[in-house]
Write a protein that holds these residues in place. Structure first.
Motif, PDB file in Angstrom:
ATOM      1  N   PRO A 327       5.940 -13.564  43.306  1.00 33.10           N
ATOM      2  CA  PRO A 327       6.209 -14.478  44.433  1.00 33.10           C
ATOM      3  C   PRO A 327       5.523 -15.603  44.116  1.00 33.10           C
ATOM      4  CG  PRO A 327       5.568 -12.351  45.547  1.00 33.10           C
ATOM      5  CD  PRO A 327       4.878 -12.320  44.055  1.00 33.10           C
ATOM      6  N   ASP A 328       6.387 -16.768  44.679  1.00 31.18           N
ATOM      7  CA  ASP A 328       5.878 -18.181  44.477  1.00 31.18           C
ATOM      8  C   ASP A 328       5.789 -18.795  45.894  1.00 31.18           C
ATOM      9  OD1 ASP A 328       5.133 -20.520  43.557  1.00 31.18           O
ATOM     10  OD2 ASP A 328       7.391 -21.095  43.312  1.00 31.18           O
ATOM     11  N   PRO A 329       4.757 -19.328  46.575  1.00 28.01           N
ATOM     12  CA  PRO A 329       3.314 -19.066  45.857  1.00 28.01           C
ATOM     13  C   PRO A 329       2.787 -17.503  46.044  1.00 28.01           C
ATOM     14  CG  PRO A 329       3.054 -19.744  47.921  1.00 28.01           C
ATOM     15  CD  PRO A 329       4.675 -19.806  47.777  1.00 28.01           C
ATOM     16  N   VAL A 330       1.829 -17.035  44.959  1.00 23.75           N
ATOM     17  CA  VAL A 330       1.436 -15.762  45.160  1.00 23.75           C
ATOM     18  C   VAL A 330       0.078 -15.492  46.126  1.00 23.75           C
ATOM     19  CG1 VAL A 330      -0.079 -15.899  43.187  1.00 23.75           C
ATOM     20  CG2 VAL A 330       1.082 -13.704  43.777  1.00 23.75           C
ATOM     21  N   ASP A 331      -0.420 -16.447  46.310  1.00 25.40           N
ATOM     22  CA  ASP A 331      -1.850 -16.506  46.932  1.00 25.40           C
ATOM     23  C   ASP A 331      -1.836 -15.856  48.380  1.00 25.40           C
ATOM     24  OD1 ASP A 331      -3.165 -16.886  44.636  1.00 25.40           O
ATOM     25  OD2 ASP A 331      -3.417 -19.226  45.282  1.00 25.40           O
ATOM     26  N   PRO A 332      -0.723 -16.422  49.186  1.00 21.30           N
ATOM     27  CA  PRO A 332      -0.626 -16.006  50.517  1.00 21.30           C
ATOM     28  C   PRO A 332      -0.103 -14.236  50.615  1.00 21.30           C
ATOM     29  CG  PRO A 332       0.486 -18.162  50.317  1.00 21.30           C
ATOM     30  CD  PRO A 332      -0.005 -17.572  48.934  1.00 21.30           C
ATOM     31  N   VAL A 333       0.672 -14.020  49.899  1.00 24.38           N
ATOM     32  CA  VAL A 333       1.183 -12.554  49.714  1.00 24.38           C
ATOM     33  C   VAL A 333       0.186 -11.657  49.406  1.00 24.38           C
ATOM     34  CG1 VAL A 333       2.830 -10.970  48.613  1.00 24.38           C
ATOM     35  CG2 VAL A 333       3.557 -13.297  48.995  1.00 24.38           C
ATOM     36  N   GLN A 334      -0.868 -12.077  48.320  1.00 22.34           N
ATOM     37  CA  GLN A 334      -2.105 -11.177  48.009  1.00 22.34           C
ATOM     38  C   GLN A 334      -3.082 -11.183  49.065  1.00 22.34           C
ATOM     39  OE1 GLN A 334      -2.766 -11.614  43.817  1.00 22.34           O
ATOM     40  NE2 GLN A 334      -5.119 -11.174  44.261  1.00 22.34           N
ATOM     41  N   GLU A 335      -3.112 -12.419  49.560  1.00 19.50           N
ATOM     42  CA  GLU A 335      -3.980 -12.341  50.749  1.00 19.50           C
ATOM     43  C   GLU A 335      -3.794 -11.506  52.081  1.00 19.50           C
ATOM     44  OE1 GLU A 335      -6.238 -15.714  53.667  1.00 19.50           O
ATOM     45  OE2 GLU A 335      -5.200 -16.282  51.997  1.00 19.50           O
ATOM     46  N   LEU A 337      -1.705  -8.905  51.605  1.00 20.16           N
ATOM     47  CA  LEU A 337      -1.897  -7.310  51.289  1.00 20.16           C
ATOM     48  C   LEU A 337      -3.322  -6.858  51.593  1.00 20.16           C
ATOM     49  CD1 LEU A 337       0.242  -7.187  48.056  1.00 20.16           C
ATOM     50  CD2 LEU A 337       0.728  -6.116  50.358  1.00 20.16           C
ATOM     51  N   THR A 338      -4.270  -7.679  51.246  1.00 17.76           N
ATOM     52  CA  THR A 338      -5.796  -7.421  51.355  1.00 17.76           C
ATOM     53  C   THR A 338      -5.891  -7.399  52.821  1.00 17.76           C
ATOM     54  OG1 THR A 338      -6.050  -8.945  49.385  1.00 17.76           O
ATOM     55  CG2 THR A 338      -7.920  -8.803  50.790  1.00 17.76           C
ATOM     56  N   GLU A 339      -5.601  -8.275  53.600  1.00 20.94           N
ATOM     57  CA  GLU A 339      -5.860  -8.274  55.177  1.00 20.94           C
ATOM     58  C   GLU A 339      -5.348  -6.858  55.428  1.00 20.94           C
ATOM     59  OE1 GLU A 339      -3.769 -10.151  58.738  1.00 20.94           O
ATOM     60  OE2 GLU A 339      -4.871 -11.349  57.591  1.00 20.94           O
ATOM     61  N   ARG A 340      -4.156  -6.152  54.918  1.00 23.70           N
ATOM     62  CA  ARG A 340      -3.878  -5.113  55.682  1.00 23.70           C
ATOM     63  C   ARG A 340      -4.230  -3.887  54.904  1.00 23.70           C
ATOM     64  NH1 ARG A 340       0.172  -6.304  58.402  1.00 23.70           N
ATOM     65  NH2 ARG A 340       0.533  -4.101  59.060  1.00 23.70           N
ATOM     66  N   ARG A 341      -5.023  -3.949  53.726  1.00 25.32           N
ATOM     67  CA  ARG A 341      -5.964  -2.930  53.132  1.00 25.32           C
ATOM     68  C   ARG A 341      -7.087  -2.881  53.905  1.00 25.32           C
ATOM     69  NH1 ARG A 341      -6.498   0.968  49.129  1.00 25.32           N
ATOM     70  NH2 ARG A 341      -8.438   0.804  48.428  1.00 25.32           N
ATOM     71  N   GLY A 342      -7.743  -4.101  54.177  1.00 27.06           N
ATOM     72  CA  GLY A 342      -9.154  -4.049  54.347  1.00 27.06           C
ATOM     73  C   GLY A 342     -10.149  -4.350  53.405  1.00 27.06           C
ATOM     74  N   SER A 343      -9.687  -4.465  52.086  1.00 25.64           N
ATOM     75  CA  SER A 343     -10.218  -4.682  50.980  1.00 25.64           C
ATOM     76  C   SER A 343      -9.429  -5.357  49.746  1.00 25.64           C
ATOM     77  CB  SER A 343     -11.028  -3.518  50.406  1.00 25.64           C
ATOM     78  OG  SER A 343      -9.988  -2.729  50.027  1.00 25.64           O
ATOM     79  N   GLY A 344      -9.938  -5.879  48.801  1.00 25.13           N
ATOM     80  CA  GLY A 344      -9.425  -6.595  47.683  1.00 25.13           C
ATOM     81  C   GLY A 344      -8.057  -5.533  47.075  1.00 25.13           C
ATOM     82  N   VAL A 345      -6.935  -6.497  46.976  1.00 23.35           N
ATOM     83  CA  VAL A 345      -5.775  -6.117  46.432  1.00 23.35           C
ATOM     84  C   VAL A 345      -5.363  -6.824  45.197  1.00 23.35           C
ATOM     85  CG1 VAL A 345      -3.108  -5.479  46.754  1.00 23.35           C
ATOM     86  CG2 VAL A 345      -4.933  -4.878  48.545  1.00 23.35           C
ATOM     87  N   SER A 346      -4.955  -6.255  43.996  1.00 25.23           N
ATOM     88  CA  SER A 346      -4.451  -7.099  42.840  1.00 25.23           C
ATOM     89  C   SER A 346      -3.063  -7.010  42.864  1.00 25.23           C
ATOM     90  CB  SER A 346      -5.164  -6.345  41.646  1.00 25.23           C
ATOM     91  OG  SER A 346      -4.738  -7.169  40.516  1.00 25.23           O
ATOM     92  N   LEU A 347      -2.347  -8.132  42.838  1.00 27.47           N
ATOM     93  CA  LEU A 347      -1.017  -8.234  42.548  1.00 27.47           C
ATOM     94  C   LEU A 347      -0.784  -8.890  41.243  1.00 27.47           C
ATOM     95  CD1 LEU A 347       1.931  -7.844  43.832  1.00 27.47           C
ATOM     96  CD2 LEU A 347       1.781  -9.938  44.948  1.00 27.47           C
ATOM     97  N   ARG A 348      -0.204  -8.094  40.368  1.00 25.18           N
ATOM     98  CA  ARG A 348      -0.019  -8.810  38.983  1.00 25.18           C
ATOM     99  C   ARG A 348       0.933  -8.115  38.189  1.00 25.18           C
ATOM    100  NH1 ARG A 348      -2.322  -6.114  35.021  1.00 25.18           N
ATOM    101  NH2 ARG A 348      -3.445  -3.962  35.415  1.00 25.18           N
ATOM    102  N   ILE A 349       1.433  -9.016  37.139  1.00 23.05           N
ATOM    103  CA  ILE A 349       2.384  -8.279  36.216  1.00 23.05           C
ATOM    104  C   ILE A 349       1.760  -7.519  34.942  1.00 23.05           C
ATOM    105  CG2 ILE A 349       4.461  -8.825  34.618  1.00 23.05           C
ATOM    106  CD1 ILE A 349       4.639 -11.494  36.333  1.00 23.05           C
TER     107      ILE A 349
END
Length: 710
Positions: A327-335, A337-349
């Protein structure tokens, strides 16, 4: 239809900050929800000259009657609010994925005193742990049946549980050891809850602990000579391993990840998700959506992530999410996902290795899901009837076009120019009526002249058939350019359409010898792949032949606009129109048929050899000559006696080969345009004559060369 300038906010009213905006129609219904890093910049894009807007965006802003917005602090908050509003208002112009089926989950009701293992569908409930989704409910039951001998958790309904507690007798599973029978007090609530928790851990991928524990217990039982207990533990281990084998290892490093793939065309998109836990595929699901707005693959991925994880928390959101585009931008989406999991989430190709290979598998599943969806949609009788009626109304036809013919031109930079004609009857492809053409009237690249030639040739034959009452003109034979290819029975054979035009009952289009007559049946609508120039050429060809009872239109691929002869503006069919969907299918089929023929012709030309002109020399003996000498160049320099040494080649044939090669002019050497190197043919590649030049070595990639094809 509203004028966007009538509700455009005054300058300075829109804040330059993150937020979410809503477009409403004249009835105050929300028709579109969007988010923006800068509301001022994003909304300004909607209020510009309508001619500069994408047709779908133009439809949205002219349908709307007002716009409002809400300012938030961060882009993550904007993402969350956008998801909530889309779910609440269900706006018609937003991308909305719809499940192509109601997927079953393996659910464990950890919110009950005695947790129960069962199959669940539909909305997820709080306090219930879910595993899957699975393709079929029987797959869940098979897995549970194997695991119950190791984790005998309750599986009965509330009614059966209460009845067993009242009578003091457990059900059959309690007697055979596949339930711990909490209904009659054989296990207390805390121990049963721990048993259910272990079952969940095993399903979540933490399998090694339990297997090692059972193997240790089996060894201890065997050492104590408790062989019956050891045998039971051995069977338990076998059951667990068999359950694990039902989902093969796809990622060797025991990864927890979700892989998302997207297959799309101009009108629709299909999303497939593989849920990998502990390196094994634990579930699969898919969605299909209409692309009712101009949207990129990255935006489709973002909407899929919102729908997939919008209601999830904790471990339901994996550590790694692999996607085809970010997604553009990718940072808000990754943040988010991290918030929903409660720990780091890697979003990548994924770029290489097992993960990239698995992503290709998911992509193939997405492509197949899109094709299957289109096939189901096209096979619906009522839908096809509505599509034909919509085309008739949009183009101003007197009746529904029961037979549609579509034409497309294909070439590679002006070489091997060919054309295709595909036929749809009652909205279904009739492959036995397909035709293909070689362009003979001129050389070079000119799609307009090519279209005029093809339409002229096709309908000149139709007029000849009509005039001769179905007989060919004396001495006239079909040319190679009007070659027939086709399949078997027509796809459209069957009962009449419900509440729509009846199926065509083809007349007796047969010669006396039983062969089908060519071009004997006229269409009600001719569709050409292209815009105004191609449409004008097709109409001019019909006018020159005096045909005035066949409608013509063109479908321009870029914006899916329908062009009519003599009109300055296109007909824009609604984005969700079944008529537009049918025209697109017809156009895409014509393109596929044309480019397949063009590639086959090009491949045949590149494989041509001077040996092709030797009379009586078949493919087997040609291959034997090339294999013996290594190349045509070495064969040309060989003597007749040397040629006779090849098995199957007599002296007379050898003399014929030598004469043919002596007469043929050697082709100019191929040159690698990237390095300037002259490519010799000593590697065994077939040499070609000047009349059939070989393919030049291209410095571009295969994708770049395919991009030059038309």
């Amino acid at each position: 239809m509203a004028d966007p300038s009538s509700y455009r906010p005054r300058p300075g009213e829109i804040p330059d900050s993150p937020g979410v905006y809503r477009f409403r129609d004249e009835h105050r219904r929300v028709i579109y929800v969007g988010k923006a890093k800068s509301l001022r910049q994003r909304l300004a894009n909607y209020f510009q000259d309508l001619a500069n807007l994408h047709p779908r965006t133009r439809t949205m802003v002219t349908t709307a009657a007002s716009v409002e917005w809400t300012v938030v602090s961060t882009e993550v908050e904007a993402l969350q609010l956008e998801y909530s509003w889309i779910k609440e208002y269900d706006p018609r112009f937003n991308v909305k994925y719809r499940d192509d089926k109601s997927y079953p989950y393996l659910a464990v009701t950890m919110n009950e005193e005695f947790p129960r293992v069962q199959v669940m569908r539909g909305q997820k409930k709080k306090g219930v742990r879910y595993f899957g989704p699975y393709g079929h409910a029987w797959a869940i039951r098979d897995t549970v049946d194997l695991l119950l001998r190791v984790f005998p958790v309750r599986t009965c309904s509330a009614g059966v549980f209460k009845n067993a507690a009242r009578t003091g007798r457990p059900c059959l599973l309690g007697y055979i050891g596949k339930c711990s029978a909490p209904c009659v007090g054989r296990i207390d609530p805390d121990d049963h809850w721990d048993l259910a928790d272990e079952f969940c851990d095993f399903m979540a991928g933490r399998t090694g602990t339990y297997l090692r524990r059972l193997e240790r217990q089996m060894a201890e039982a065997a050492e104590d000579m408790e062989y019956e207990r050891a045998a039971r533990l051995r069977d338990d281990i076998g059951a667990l391993k068999k359950a694990m084998e039902k989902s093969a290892v796809v990622l060797a490093d025991a990864t927890d990840a979700d892989l998302i793939a997207v297959a799309e065309d101009e009108l629709e998109a299909a999303v497939q998700i593989f849920h990998v836990r502990g390196g094994r595929v634990r579930g699969q699901r898919g969605w299909v959506t209409d692309k009712v707005e101009e949207i990129t693959t990255g935006a489709l991925v973002e909407h899929a992530l919102q729908q997939l994880y919008g209601e999830e928390r904790g471990d339901a959101v994996p550590k790694e999410v692999l996607v085809p585009a970010l997604p553009d931008p990718v940072d808000p989406v990754q943040e988010w996902l991290t918030e929903r999991r409660g720990s780091g989430v890697s979003l990548r190709i994924p770029q290489r290795g097992d993960k990239k290979a698995l992503m290709e598998t998911v992509q193939r599943n997405a492509q197949q899901a899109l094709v299957l969806h289109k096939t189901k949609r096209a096979s619906d009788l009522t839908t096809r009837s509505r599509a034909l009626e919509e085309i008739s109304e949009a183009l101003g036809l007197d009746s529904a076009p029961l037979r549609i013919e579509c034409y497309d031109i294909s070439h590679l930079q002006g070489d091997d120019v060919v054309a295709s004609m595909v036929v749809f009857e009652d909205g279904l492809a009739r492959k036995s009526e397909y035709r293909r053409f070689q362009i003979k009237g001129f050389a070079g690249q000119d799609d307009v002249r090519s279209m005029h030639e093809v339409i002229t040739r096709r309908f000149r034959r139709y007029l000849a058939e009509k005039e001769k009452t179905g007989e060919w003109a004396e001495g006239e034979e079909p040319t190679d350019g009007d070659r027939h290819t086709g399949g078997g029975a027509a796809a459209g054979d069957g009962p009449a359409l419900a509440d729509g035009p009846a199926l065509i009952e083809a007349p007796a289009l047969k010669d006396d010898d039983g062969r089908p007559k060519r071009f004997a049946y006229p269409p009600q609508l001719v569709v050409v792949d292209g815009g105004q120039p191609q449409v004008a050429a097709a109409q001019r060809a019909l006018d020159e032949l005096g045909i005035d009872d066949i409608a013509v239109c063109g479908l321009a691929k870029r914006l899916e606009e329908v062009w009519l002869p003599g009109e300055d503006d296109p007909v824009v069919l609604p984005r969700t129109s079944e008529g537009l969907y049918l025209l697109q299918r017809v156009r895409d089929e014509a393109h596929r048929f044309a480019i397949t023929y063009q590639r086959a012709k090009r491949a045949k030309r590149f494989r041509s050899s001077p040996l092709d002109d030797v009379p009586g020399l078949g493919e087997t003996r040609k291959q034997a000559l090339i294999k013996h000498f290594g190349s045509v160049k070495k064969l040309r320099s060989a003597t007749i006696d040397q040629i006779c040494e090849v098995p199957g080649i007599g002296r007379k044939t050898a003399e014929t080969v030598a004469v043919a090669l002596a007469r043929a002019t050697p082709a100019a050497p191929a040159v690698n345009t990237a390095t300037g190197e002259i490519m010799d043919d000593d590697d065994g590649a077939p040499e070609t004559t000047a009349d059939a030049p070989g393919e030049p070595v291209s410095a571009g990639t295969p994708d770049e060369r395919r991009g030059q094809e038309r």
